[in-house]
Design a protein around this motif. Structure first.
Motif, PDB file in Angstrom:
ATOM      1  N   LEU A  66       0.787  -1.120  -0.034  1.00 50.65           N
ATOM      2  CA  LEU A  66      -0.006   0.036  -0.129  1.00 50.65           C
ATOM      3  C   LEU A  66       0.708   1.431  -0.068  1.00 50.65           C
ATOM      4  O   LEU A  66       0.488   2.382  -0.671  1.00 50.65           O
ATOM      5  CB  LEU A  66      -0.858  -0.175   1.390  1.00 50.65           C
ATOM      6  N   ALA A  67       2.091   1.167   0.752  1.00 55.32           N
ATOM      7  CA  ALA A  67       3.020   2.269   0.766  1.00 55.32           C
ATOM      8  C   ALA A  67       3.555   2.642  -0.456  1.00 55.32           C
ATOM      9  O   ALA A  67       3.862   3.703  -0.943  1.00 55.32           O
ATOM     10  CB  ALA A  67       3.875   2.309   1.823  1.00 55.32           C
ATOM     11  N   GLY A  68       3.551   1.533  -1.499  1.00 55.38           N
ATOM     12  CA  GLY A  68       4.270   1.781  -2.625  1.00 55.38           C
ATOM     13  C   GLY A  68       3.413   2.125  -3.942  1.00 55.38           C
ATOM     14  O   GLY A  68       3.919   2.372  -4.944  1.00 55.38           O
ATOM     15  N   GLY A 150      15.692   7.046  -7.800  1.00 58.69           N
ATOM     16  CA  GLY A 150      15.729   5.592  -7.977  1.00 58.69           C
ATOM     17  C   GLY A 150      14.590   4.964  -7.831  1.00 58.69           C
ATOM     18  O   GLY A 150      13.933   5.292  -8.869  1.00 58.69           O
ATOM     19  N   ASP A 151      14.406   4.057  -7.037  1.00 56.90           N
ATOM     20  CA  ASP A 151      13.055   3.259  -7.207  1.00 56.90           C
ATOM     21  C   ASP A 151      12.085   4.029  -6.665  1.00 56.90           C
ATOM     22  O   ASP A 151      10.899   3.537  -6.959  1.00 56.90           O
ATOM     23  CB  ASP A 151      13.223   1.873  -6.458  1.00 56.90           C
ATOM     24  N   PHE A 152      12.125   5.352  -6.010  1.00 53.31           N
ATOM     25  CA  PHE A 152      11.103   6.017  -5.531  1.00 53.31           C
ATOM     26  C   PHE A 152      10.790   7.168  -6.366  1.00 53.31           C
ATOM     27  O   PHE A 152      11.455   7.637  -7.230  1.00 53.31           O
ATOM     28  CB  PHE A 152      11.472   6.412  -4.304  1.00 53.31           C
ATOM     29  N   SER A 153       9.679   7.981  -5.965  1.00 56.94           N
ATOM     30  CA  SER A 153       9.435   9.053  -6.562  1.00 56.94           C
ATOM     31  C   SER A 153       9.279  10.206  -5.636  1.00 56.94           C
ATOM     32  O   SER A 153       8.266   9.703  -4.513  1.00 56.94           O
ATOM     33  CB  SER A 153       8.124   9.155  -7.748  1.00 56.94           C
ATOM     34  N   ARG A 154       9.859  11.423  -5.635  1.00 61.71           N
ATOM     35  CA  ARG A 154       9.504  12.386  -4.529  1.00 61.71           C
ATOM     36  C   ARG A 154       8.406  13.312  -5.210  1.00 61.71           C
ATOM     37  O   ARG A 154       8.505  14.211  -6.188  1.00 61.71           O
ATOM     38  CB  ARG A 154      10.536  13.178  -4.495  1.00 61.71           C
ATOM     39  N   VAL A 155       7.324  13.159  -4.529  1.00 57.57           N
ATOM     40  CA  VAL A 155       6.012  13.764  -4.952  1.00 57.57           C
ATOM     41  C   VAL A 155       5.747  15.194  -4.245  1.00 57.57           C
ATOM     42  O   VAL A 155       5.752  15.293  -2.811  1.00 57.57           O
ATOM     43  CB  VAL A 155       4.905  12.926  -4.893  1.00 57.57           C
ATOM     44  N   HIS A 156       5.848  16.479  -4.803  1.00 59.44           N
ATOM     45  CA  HIS A 156       5.679  17.571  -4.201  1.00 59.44           C
ATOM     46  C   HIS A 156       4.355  17.937  -4.494  1.00 59.44           C
ATOM     47  O   HIS A 156       3.676  17.990  -5.581  1.00 59.44           O
ATOM     48  CB  HIS A 156       6.723  18.512  -5.033  1.00 59.44           C
ATOM     49  N   ARG A 167       7.189   4.240  -6.289  1.00 58.66           N
ATOM     50  CA  ARG A 167       6.398   4.107  -7.635  1.00 58.66           C
ATOM     51  C   ARG A 167       7.022   5.060  -8.538  1.00 58.66           C
ATOM     52  O   ARG A 167       7.691   5.950  -8.335  1.00 58.66           O
ATOM     53  CB  ARG A 167       5.056   4.772  -7.275  1.00 58.66           C
ATOM     54  N   SER A 168       7.512   4.426  -9.738  1.00 64.21           N
ATOM     55  CA  SER A 168       8.135   5.020 -10.713  1.00 64.21           C
ATOM     56  C   SER A 168       7.609   6.291 -11.185  1.00 64.21           C
ATOM     57  O   SER A 168       6.334   6.433 -11.476  1.00 64.21           O
ATOM     58  CB  SER A 168       8.571   4.030 -11.992  1.00 64.21           C
ATOM     59  N   ILE A 169       8.568   7.263 -11.800  1.00 63.27           N
ATOM     60  CA  ILE A 169       8.106   8.470 -12.313  1.00 63.27           C
ATOM     61  C   ILE A 169       7.097   8.001 -13.621  1.00 63.27           C
ATOM     62  O   ILE A 169       6.025   8.886 -14.104  1.00 63.27           O
ATOM     63  CB  ILE A 169       9.025   9.501 -12.504  1.00 63.27           C
ATOM     64  N   GLY A 170       7.660   7.044 -14.177  1.00 65.84           N
ATOM     65  CA  GLY A 170       6.719   6.650 -15.523  1.00 65.84           C
ATOM     66  C   GLY A 170       5.523   6.009 -15.065  1.00 65.84           C
ATOM     67  O   GLY A 170       4.591   6.423 -15.882  1.00 65.84           O
ATOM     68  N   GLN A 171       5.170   5.618 -13.729  1.00 65.56           N
ATOM     69  CA  GLN A 171       3.727   5.036 -13.712  1.00 65.56           C
ATOM     70  C   GLN A 171       2.985   6.398 -13.162  1.00 65.56           C
ATOM     71  O   GLN A 171       2.023   6.502 -13.486  1.00 65.56           O
ATOM     72  CB  GLN A 171       3.756   4.181 -12.400  1.00 65.56           C
ATOM     73  N   ARG A 183       6.467  15.716 -19.055  1.00 65.79           N
ATOM     74  CA  ARG A 183       7.775  14.916 -18.647  1.00 65.79           C
ATOM     75  C   ARG A 183       8.943  15.564 -19.128  1.00 65.79           C
ATOM     76  O   ARG A 183       9.127  15.305 -20.167  1.00 65.79           O
ATOM     77  CB  ARG A 183       7.736  13.406 -18.805  1.00 65.79           C
ATOM     78  N   ALA A 184       9.343  16.686 -18.426  1.00 64.05           N
ATOM     79  CA  ALA A 184      10.436  17.409 -19.087  1.00 64.05           C
ATOM     80  C   ALA A 184      11.618  16.665 -19.191  1.00 64.05           C
ATOM     81  O   ALA A 184      12.433  17.177 -20.169  1.00 64.05           O
ATOM     82  CB  ALA A 184      10.469  18.671 -18.241  1.00 64.05           C
ATOM     83  N   GLY A 185      12.205  15.878 -18.395  1.00 65.18           N
ATOM     84  CA  GLY A 185      13.359  15.037 -18.710  1.00 65.18           C
ATOM     85  C   GLY A 185      13.105  13.729 -17.999  1.00 65.18           C
ATOM     86  O   GLY A 185      11.974  13.356 -17.677  1.00 65.18           O
ATOM     87  N   ARG A 186      14.109  12.865 -18.000  1.00 68.57           N
ATOM     88  CA  ARG A 186      13.908  11.509 -17.438  1.00 68.57           C
ATOM     89  C   ARG A 186      13.598  11.375 -16.005  1.00 68.57           C
ATOM     90  O   ARG A 186      12.719  10.757 -15.665  1.00 68.57           O
ATOM     91  CB  ARG A 186      15.005  10.601 -17.738  1.00 68.57           C
ATOM     92  N   SER A 187      13.959  12.504 -15.365  1.00 71.33           N
ATOM     93  CA  SER A 187      13.714  12.328 -13.783  1.00 71.33           C
ATOM     94  C   SER A 187      12.633  13.541 -13.341  1.00 71.33           C
ATOM     95  O   SER A 187      12.768  13.751 -12.153  1.00 71.33           O
ATOM     96  CB  SER A 187      15.093  12.673 -13.161  1.00 71.33           C
TER      97      SER A 187
END
Length: 235
Positions: A66-68, A150-156, A167-171, A183-187
């Motif tokens: 659930l956290a992921g 990395g494997d995480f996303s920092r959500v602002h 969760r990946s930024i692609g998801q 999606r301005a860049g890969r990250s």
């Protein structure tokens, strides 16, 4: 139909749940998972409305699942351990069933699930962002930017501390509407509706100031050019 995913690492437990679900003609078991990683993959593919979720898996637990996820399905915990009940309801589980599960007990939990799902259908108008020890509900418009870590996303999120989501930024890119999200860049993923200014400091760097976020987002040359092109197309 009530689309259900069973997530339990014990084959006998999954079989018992299939037997208990069989009398419910409005239930469709869309899949079964024996690990947290498999459950996360199947949820993305099958989009169940409800998970029957064990807590203790090999090397992980149901709370990790659930956290992921940014927007998980509703959950009924099915476990042999009574001590996690408080934690389960802290993540707004519909019910908490102890093994072995009796038929009337599962029937009552499913009735509760039907009522809750009918009253609050899940969709993308409201997102649930779950991080360890924290749950935040918001609309897509409240999200300012998402950075890959990395494997995480920092959500602002506007006026909130950032959340680290497994969760990946692609998801997130697939989940959020485009426009306004770019999606301005890969990250980096940016909500263009929240941009207040784009400040060019040099040929290789730009600062994007977002409404509701104290620190600017720093973009490299290629990402800044992509952002300016997207903004020009909206004029």
């Amino acid at each position: 139909m009530l689309r259900i995913l069973i997530a339990d690492d014990e084959p006998l437990a999954r079989r018992a749940l299939r037997r208990l679900l069989a009398p419910h003609t409005d239930v469709e078991i869309v899949g079964e998972a024996e690990s947290v990683a498999q459950a996360m993959e199947l949820i993305g593919q099958l989009q169940p409305a409800l998970i029957l979720l064990d807590i203790e898996f090999n090397g992980a637990d149901g709370f990790d699942l659930l956290a992921g996820m940014a927007d998980p399905p509703r959950v009924i915990f099915v476990t042999a351990y009574a001590e996690y009940a408080v934690d389960a309801f802290a993540v707004e589980a519909i019910d908490y069933l102890l093994k072995p599960v009796a038929q009337p007990r599962l029937d009552a939990a499913l009735d509760r699930a039907r009522r809750l799902l009918a009253a609050t259908p899940k969709g993308h108008d409201t997102l649930e962002l779950r991080a360890p020890g924290r749950l935040l509900r918001c609309t897509p418009g409240d999200i300012l930017a998402i950075e890959a870590e990395g494997d995480f996303s920092r959500v602002h999120v506007a006026e909130q501390p950032p959340l680290m989501i497994l969760r990946s930024i692609g998801q997130f890119e697939a989940l959020l509407p485009s426009p306004p999200f770019l999606r301005a860049g890969r990250s980096i993923l940016i909500n263009c509706d929240r941009i207040r200014s784009v400040q060019t400091r040099s040929r290789d760097e730009a600062r994007v100031v977002l409404e509701g976020m104290s620190d600017p987002v720093i973009l490299g040359r290629a990402a800044a050019a992509r952002l300016r092109q997207a903004l020009a197309a909206r004029l």
